[in-house]
Structure formats: C-alpha cells, structure tokens
Design a protein around this motif. Structure first.
Motif, PDB file in Angstrom:
ATOM      1  N   LEU A 288       0.825  -1.205   0.000  1.00  0.00           N
ATOM      2  CA  LEU A 288       0.000   0.000   0.000  1.00  0.00           C
ATOM      3  C   LEU A 288       0.860   1.256   0.000  1.00  0.00           C
ATOM      4  O   LEU A 288       0.535   2.229  -0.684  1.00  0.00           O
ATOM      5  CB  LEU A 288      -0.943  -0.009   1.209  1.00  0.00           C
ATOM      6  CG  LEU A 288      -2.040  -1.068   1.145  1.00  0.00           C
ATOM      7  CD1 LEU A 288      -2.661  -1.265   2.527  1.00  0.00           C
ATOM      8  CD2 LEU A 288      -3.097  -0.692   0.114  1.00  0.00           C
ATOM      9  N   ALA A 289       1.951   1.232   0.739  1.00  0.00           N
ATOM     10  CA  ALA A 289       2.865   2.372   0.748  1.00  0.00           C
ATOM     11  C   ALA A 289       3.442   2.600  -0.651  1.00  0.00           C
ATOM     12  O   ALA A 289       3.581   3.748  -1.097  1.00  0.00           O
ATOM     13  CB  ALA A 289       3.980   2.150   1.766  1.00  0.00           C
ATOM     14  N   ALA A 290       3.757   1.522  -1.354  1.00  0.00           N
ATOM     15  CA  ALA A 290       4.285   1.635  -2.718  1.00  0.00           C
ATOM     16  C   ALA A 290       3.233   2.216  -3.662  1.00  0.00           C
ATOM     17  O   ALA A 290       3.549   3.043  -4.531  1.00  0.00           O
ATOM     18  CB  ALA A 290       4.765   0.279  -3.219  1.00  0.00           C
ATOM     19  N   ILE A 291       1.986   1.799  -3.503  1.00  0.00           N
ATOM     20  CA  ILE A 291       0.900   2.332  -4.334  1.00  0.00           C
ATOM     21  C   ILE A 291       0.738   3.824  -4.075  1.00  0.00           C
ATOM     22  O   ILE A 291       0.630   4.623  -5.015  1.00  0.00           O
ATOM     23  CB  ILE A 291      -0.413   1.572  -4.069  1.00  0.00           C
ATOM     24  CG1 ILE A 291      -0.307   0.147  -4.595  1.00  0.00           C
ATOM     25  CG2 ILE A 291      -1.597   2.303  -4.706  1.00  0.00           C
ATOM     26  CD1 ILE A 291      -1.440  -0.761  -4.154  1.00  0.00           C
ATOM     27  N   CYS A 292       0.749   4.216  -2.801  1.00  0.00           N
ATOM     28  CA  CYS A 292       0.647   5.638  -2.460  1.00  0.00           C
ATOM     29  C   CYS A 292       1.800   6.415  -3.080  1.00  0.00           C
ATOM     30  O   CYS A 292       1.604   7.503  -3.642  1.00  0.00           O
ATOM     31  CB  CYS A 292       0.631   5.831  -0.946  1.00  0.00           C
ATOM     32  SG  CYS A 292      -0.906   5.310  -0.148  1.00  0.00           S
ATOM     33  N   GLN A 293       3.006   5.870  -3.005  1.00  0.00           N
ATOM     34  CA  GLN A 293       4.175   6.549  -3.562  1.00  0.00           C
ATOM     35  C   GLN A 293       4.046   6.703  -5.072  1.00  0.00           C
ATOM     36  O   GLN A 293       4.410   7.736  -5.623  1.00  0.00           O
ATOM     37  CB  GLN A 293       5.457   5.800  -3.201  1.00  0.00           C
ATOM     38  CG  GLN A 293       6.711   6.564  -3.539  1.00  0.00           C
ATOM     39  CD  GLN A 293       6.809   7.877  -2.789  1.00  0.00           C
ATOM     40  OE1 GLN A 293       6.739   7.904  -1.569  1.00  0.00           O
ATOM     41  NE2 GLN A 293       6.961   8.978  -3.500  1.00  0.00           N
ATOM     42  N   GLN A 294       3.511   5.676  -5.743  1.00  0.00           N
ATOM     43  CA  GLN A 294       3.319   5.771  -7.195  1.00  0.00           C
ATOM     44  C   GLN A 294       2.349   6.892  -7.539  1.00  0.00           C
ATOM     45  O   GLN A 294       2.570   7.653  -8.485  1.00  0.00           O
ATOM     46  CB  GLN A 294       2.816   4.442  -7.755  1.00  0.00           C
ATOM     47  CG  GLN A 294       3.858   3.367  -7.775  1.00  0.00           C
ATOM     48  CD  GLN A 294       3.293   2.008  -8.184  1.00  0.00           C
ATOM     49  OE1 GLN A 294       2.080   1.832  -8.292  1.00  0.00           O
ATOM     50  NE2 GLN A 294       4.177   1.057  -8.403  1.00  0.00           N
ATOM     51  N   TRP A 295       1.259   6.997  -6.770  1.00  0.00           N
ATOM     52  CA  TRP A 295       0.292   8.076  -6.996  1.00  0.00           C
ATOM     53  C   TRP A 295       0.949   9.433  -6.770  1.00  0.00           C
ATOM     54  O   TRP A 295       0.761  10.366  -7.557  1.00  0.00           O
ATOM     55  CB  TRP A 295      -0.918   7.921  -6.081  1.00  0.00           C
ATOM     56  CG  TRP A 295      -1.941   6.964  -6.601  1.00  0.00           C
ATOM     57  CD1 TRP A 295      -2.190   5.694  -6.161  1.00  0.00           C
ATOM     58  CD2 TRP A 295      -2.868   7.187  -7.665  1.00  0.00           C
ATOM     59  NE1 TRP A 295      -3.198   5.129  -6.891  1.00  0.00           N
ATOM     60  CE2 TRP A 295      -3.642   6.023  -7.820  1.00  0.00           C
ATOM     61  CE3 TRP A 295      -3.114   8.264  -8.504  1.00  0.00           C
ATOM     62  CZ2 TRP A 295      -4.647   5.906  -8.772  1.00  0.00           C
ATOM     63  CZ3 TRP A 295      -4.122   8.141  -9.456  1.00  0.00           C
ATOM     64  CH2 TRP A 295      -4.869   6.974  -9.579  1.00  0.00           C
ATOM     65  N   LEU A 296       1.721   9.555  -5.698  1.00  0.00           N
ATOM     66  CA  LEU A 296       2.373  10.830  -5.396  1.00  0.00           C
ATOM     67  C   LEU A 296       3.414  11.184  -6.449  1.00  0.00           C
ATOM     68  O   LEU A 296       3.520  12.347  -6.866  1.00  0.00           O
ATOM     69  CB  LEU A 296       3.010  10.775  -4.006  1.00  0.00           C
ATOM     70  CG  LEU A 296       2.017  10.700  -2.841  1.00  0.00           C
ATOM     71  CD1 LEU A 296       2.758  10.441  -1.539  1.00  0.00           C
ATOM     72  CD2 LEU A 296       1.169  11.954  -2.756  1.00  0.00           C
ATOM     73  N   ASP A 297       4.173  10.187  -6.902  1.00  0.00           N
ATOM     74  CA  ASP A 297       5.158  10.422  -7.959  1.00  0.00           C
ATOM     75  C   ASP A 297       4.473  10.876  -9.250  1.00  0.00           C
ATOM     76  O   ASP A 297       4.959  11.771  -9.939  1.00  0.00           O
ATOM     77  CB  ASP A 297       5.998   9.177  -8.215  1.00  0.00           C
ATOM     78  CG  ASP A 297       6.951   8.852  -7.077  1.00  0.00           C
ATOM     79  OD1 ASP A 297       7.189   9.725  -6.211  1.00  0.00           O
ATOM     80  OD2 ASP A 297       7.451   7.706  -7.051  1.00  0.00           O
TER      81      ASP A 297
END
Length: 81
Positions: free
Chosen positions: A53-62
C-alpha cells in the motif's frame, strides 16, 4: 478491510485502487499492527500489505509530482513566448 492474507495481494501490487483508498487501508493496517494480538503469520501478511500500500501511495504521489512538473514547465515555456 480486505483480508490481508490473500497470496495475490502479498505479491502483486493492486494498482486499481486510488490514493485515498490505499492510504486509508494503510492506516488501518498500521493500526492493527500497533494493536498487536495477531499471529506471526498474520502480522507478516499485514506488514507485506502495508509495504504494498505504501508503494501504491508513492506511485500516486510520484505521478502527481510529474504532472505538476509538466504543467509548471509548460507554464514557464508559454511565458517565454
């Protein structure tokens, strides 16, 4: 909350969920881990889901950061003309 022990979820990022949904689920996962009282296997599955989930959030933020950079660059280019 979805079952955190599903094998597919532990290995494959679910990129169909939005940032807010991933963030909210991540908050719930962290809360369950902080509460304790789970088995080692369940704790590991929760941890893996949290990482995902943290990786998904980071992808959205990126992605948002890239869109802002592109929009800013276009604004700068149009001002130069």
């Amino acid at each position: 909350m979805a079952d955190a022990t599903t094998p597919d979820q532990a290995t494959t990022p679910d990129q169909t969920i939005g940032y807010e949904q991933a963030r909210d689920e991540l908050i719930a996962v962290v809360g369950r881990l902080e509460q304790g009282g789970t088995s080692l296997d369940e704790s590991l599955a929760l941890w893996e889901r949290g990482e995902q989930l943290a990786a998904i959030c980071q992808q959205w933020l990126d992605g948002a950061r890239a869109r802002l950079a592109k929009a800013t660059d276009q604004d700068v280019d149009s001002d130069a003309m």
